[in-house]
Motif scaffolding. Sequence first.
Motif, mmCIF file in Angstrom:
data_model
loop_
_atom_site.group_PDB
_atom_site.id
_atom_site.type_symbol
_atom_site.label_atom_id
_atom_site.label_comp_id
_atom_site.label_asym_id
_atom_site.label_seq_id
_atom_site.Cartn_x
_atom_site.Cartn_y
_atom_site.Cartn_z
ATOM 1 N N ALA A 57 89.364 -21.501 -26.471
ATOM 2 C CA ALA A 57 89.439 -20.298 -27.305
ATOM 3 C C ALA A 57 90.032 -19.215 -26.419
ATOM 4 C CB ALA A 57 88.056 -19.909 -27.809
ATOM 5 N N VAL A 58 90.934 -18.431 -26.958
ATOM 6 C CA VAL A 58 91.629 -17.431 -26.154
ATOM 7 C C VAL A 58 91.260 -16.029 -26.628
ATOM 8 C CG1 VAL A 58 93.875 -16.585 -25.391
ATOM 9 C CG2 VAL A 58 93.514 -19.039 -25.710
ATOM 10 N N LEU A 59 90.501 -15.304 -25.785
ATOM 11 C CA LEU A 59 90.162 -13.926 -26.063
ATOM 12 C C LEU A 59 91.415 -13.085 -25.824
ATOM 13 C CD1 LEU A 59 87.895 -11.831 -26.694
ATOM 14 C CD2 LEU A 59 87.609 -11.619 -24.208
ATOM 15 N N SER A 60 91.847 -12.368 -26.852
ATOM 16 C CA SER A 60 93.091 -11.606 -26.721
ATOM 17 C C SER A 60 92.876 -10.100 -26.801
ATOM 18 C CB SER A 60 94.096 -12.045 -27.793
ATOM 19 O OG SER A 60 93.550 -11.828 -29.084
ATOM 20 N N GLY A 61 91.632 -9.669 -26.954
ATOM 21 C CA GLY A 61 91.359 -8.240 -27.001
ATOM 22 C C GLY A 61 90.054 -7.956 -27.706
ATOM 23 N N ALA A 62 89.840 -6.677 -28.008
ATOM 24 C CA ALA A 62 88.628 -6.245 -28.703
ATOM 25 C C ALA A 62 88.885 -4.875 -29.307
ATOM 26 C CB ALA A 62 87.452 -6.191 -27.732
ATOM 27 N N SER A 63 88.000 -4.490 -30.207
ATOM 28 C CA SER A 63 88.071 -3.159 -30.800
ATOM 29 C C SER A 63 86.651 -2.699 -31.114
ATOM 30 C CB SER A 63 88.923 -3.175 -32.077
ATOM 31 O OG SER A 63 88.303 -3.984 -33.067
ATOM 32 N N SER A 64 86.526 -1.403 -31.318
ATOM 33 C CA SER A 64 85.240 -0.822 -31.675
ATOM 34 C C SER A 64 85.488 0.437 -32.479
ATOM 35 C CB SER A 64 84.439 -0.475 -30.417
ATOM 36 O OG SER A 64 83.274 0.260 -30.766
ATOM 37 N N PRO A 65 84.682 0.656 -33.513
ATOM 38 C CA PRO A 65 84.832 1.907 -34.261
ATOM 39 C C PRO A 65 84.389 3.127 -33.440
ATOM 40 C CG PRO A 65 82.995 0.615 -35.134
ATOM 41 C CD PRO A 65 83.681 -0.236 -34.106
ATOM 42 N N LEU A 66 83.700 2.920 -32.318
ATOM 43 C CA LEU A 66 83.208 4.035 -31.514
ATOM 44 C C LEU A 66 84.119 4.411 -30.351
ATOM 45 C CD1 LEU A 66 79.405 3.216 -31.443
ATOM 46 C CD2 LEU A 66 80.613 4.879 -32.846
ATOM 47 N N TYR A 67 85.171 3.630 -30.118
ATOM 48 C CA TYR A 67 86.099 3.919 -29.018
ATOM 49 C C TYR A 67 87.525 3.884 -29.549
ATOM 50 C CZ TYR A 67 82.336 3.528 -25.639
ATOM 51 O OH TYR A 67 81.182 3.746 -24.924
ATOM 52 N N TYR A 105 86.816 -10.079 -14.758
ATOM 53 C CA TYR A 105 87.304 -9.739 -16.093
ATOM 54 C C TYR A 105 86.290 -8.816 -16.761
ATOM 55 C CZ TYR A 105 90.925 -13.318 -15.888
ATOM 56 O OH TYR A 105 92.017 -14.051 -15.537
ATOM 57 N N HIS A 106 86.781 -7.859 -17.543
ATOM 58 C CA HIS A 106 85.911 -6.950 -18.271
ATOM 59 C C HIS A 106 86.721 -6.249 -19.356
ATOM 60 C CE1 HIS A 106 87.754 -4.580 -15.054
ATOM 61 N NE2 HIS A 106 87.668 -3.551 -15.883
ATOM 62 N N LEU A 107 86.018 -5.584 -20.244
ATOM 63 C CA LEU A 107 86.656 -4.769 -21.264
ATOM 64 C C LEU A 107 86.509 -3.310 -20.866
ATOM 65 C CD1 LEU A 107 85.204 -6.667 -24.336
ATOM 66 C CD2 LEU A 107 87.600 -6.669 -23.616
ATOM 67 N N MET A 108 87.593 -2.553 -20.946
ATOM 68 C CA MET A 108 87.563 -1.118 -20.678
ATOM 69 C C MET A 108 87.553 -0.406 -22.027
ATOM 70 S SD MET A 108 87.472 -0.452 -17.438
ATOM 71 C CE MET A 108 87.954 1.251 -17.360
ATOM 72 N N LEU A 109 86.547 0.437 -22.233
ATOM 73 C CA LEU A 109 86.390 1.182 -23.473
ATOM 74 C C LEU A 109 86.772 2.631 -23.205
ATOM 75 C CD1 LEU A 109 84.371 -1.306 -23.406
ATOM 76 C CD2 LEU A 109 83.206 -0.142 -25.233
ATOM 77 N N MET A 110 87.829 3.077 -23.860
ATOM 78 C CA MET A 110 88.408 4.386 -23.592
ATOM 79 C C MET A 110 88.135 5.361 -24.742
ATOM 80 S SD MET A 110 89.951 3.412 -20.791
ATOM 81 C CE MET A 110 91.225 4.561 -20.369
ATOM 82 N N LYS A 111 87.868 6.612 -24.384
ATOM 83 C CA LYS A 111 87.769 7.729 -25.331
ATOM 84 C C LYS A 111 86.719 7.484 -26.409
ATOM 85 C CE LYS A 111 92.605 8.744 -24.575
ATOM 86 N NZ LYS A 111 93.905 8.379 -25.073
ATOM 87 N N ASN A 125 84.223 -5.816 -31.652
ATOM 88 C CA ASN A 125 84.803 -6.958 -32.343
ATOM 89 C C ASN A 125 85.731 -7.667 -31.378
ATOM 90 O OD1 ASN A 125 83.638 -6.521 -35.011
ATOM 91 N ND2 ASN A 125 84.846 -4.646 -34.977
ATOM 92 N N LEU A 126 85.281 -8.810 -30.865
ATOM 93 C CA LEU A 126 86.094 -9.590 -29.939
ATOM 94 C C LEU A 126 87.163 -10.308 -30.739
ATOM 95 C CD1 LEU A 126 83.199 -11.060 -27.752
ATOM 96 C CD2 LEU A 126 84.468 -8.915 -27.446
ATOM 97 N N LYS A 127 88.421 -10.192 -30.297
ATOM 98 C CA LYS A 127 89.560 -10.757 -31.028
ATOM 99 C C LYS A 127 90.084 -11.983 -30.294
ATOM 100 C CE LYS A 127 90.970 -6.222 -32.673
ATOM 101 N NZ LYS A 127 92.060 -5.241 -32.734
#
Length: 150
Positions: A57-67, A105-111, A125-127
Amino acid sequence: MKSHALLLLLAGLMVTSGVHATEAEHVRASHAWLRVLPGDLPAGAYVTLENDGAQPAVLSGASSPLYADVMLHKSSSDGGMSRMAMVDSLSVPAHGKAVLAPAGYHLMLMKAIHPVKPGDTITLNLKFADGSTLATNFLARPANAVDSGP
């Protein structure tokens, strides 16, 4: 007779269409947490991803309604110099796992849209490369947190 054959054909198509599970359906997320930094500094998010599927499975990104932005990064050290670079994806091996952790590896959550405090639960939401997503709750921890523990 023709309607019976048509029904069998349709039933067969319905069964085959359900055989192909998405990447996200094969991945289980655990130990999900994020490190909250003061002010407008970005937060780092960490998680263990386990894939029970027969294919990577290939993690290609993520999103959040809070960032406003969530990016996949990798930290490394070369000759005593720490570096961080954005990466396009991270493979979670078939019947294996990938760990997003400090200094790797990590996710950077901006703004952040509003301040996030230790103790808050944030959904990311992991994409995955096939377009599927996995909603995962991350526990916000203070800036001095170093590990999520078991």
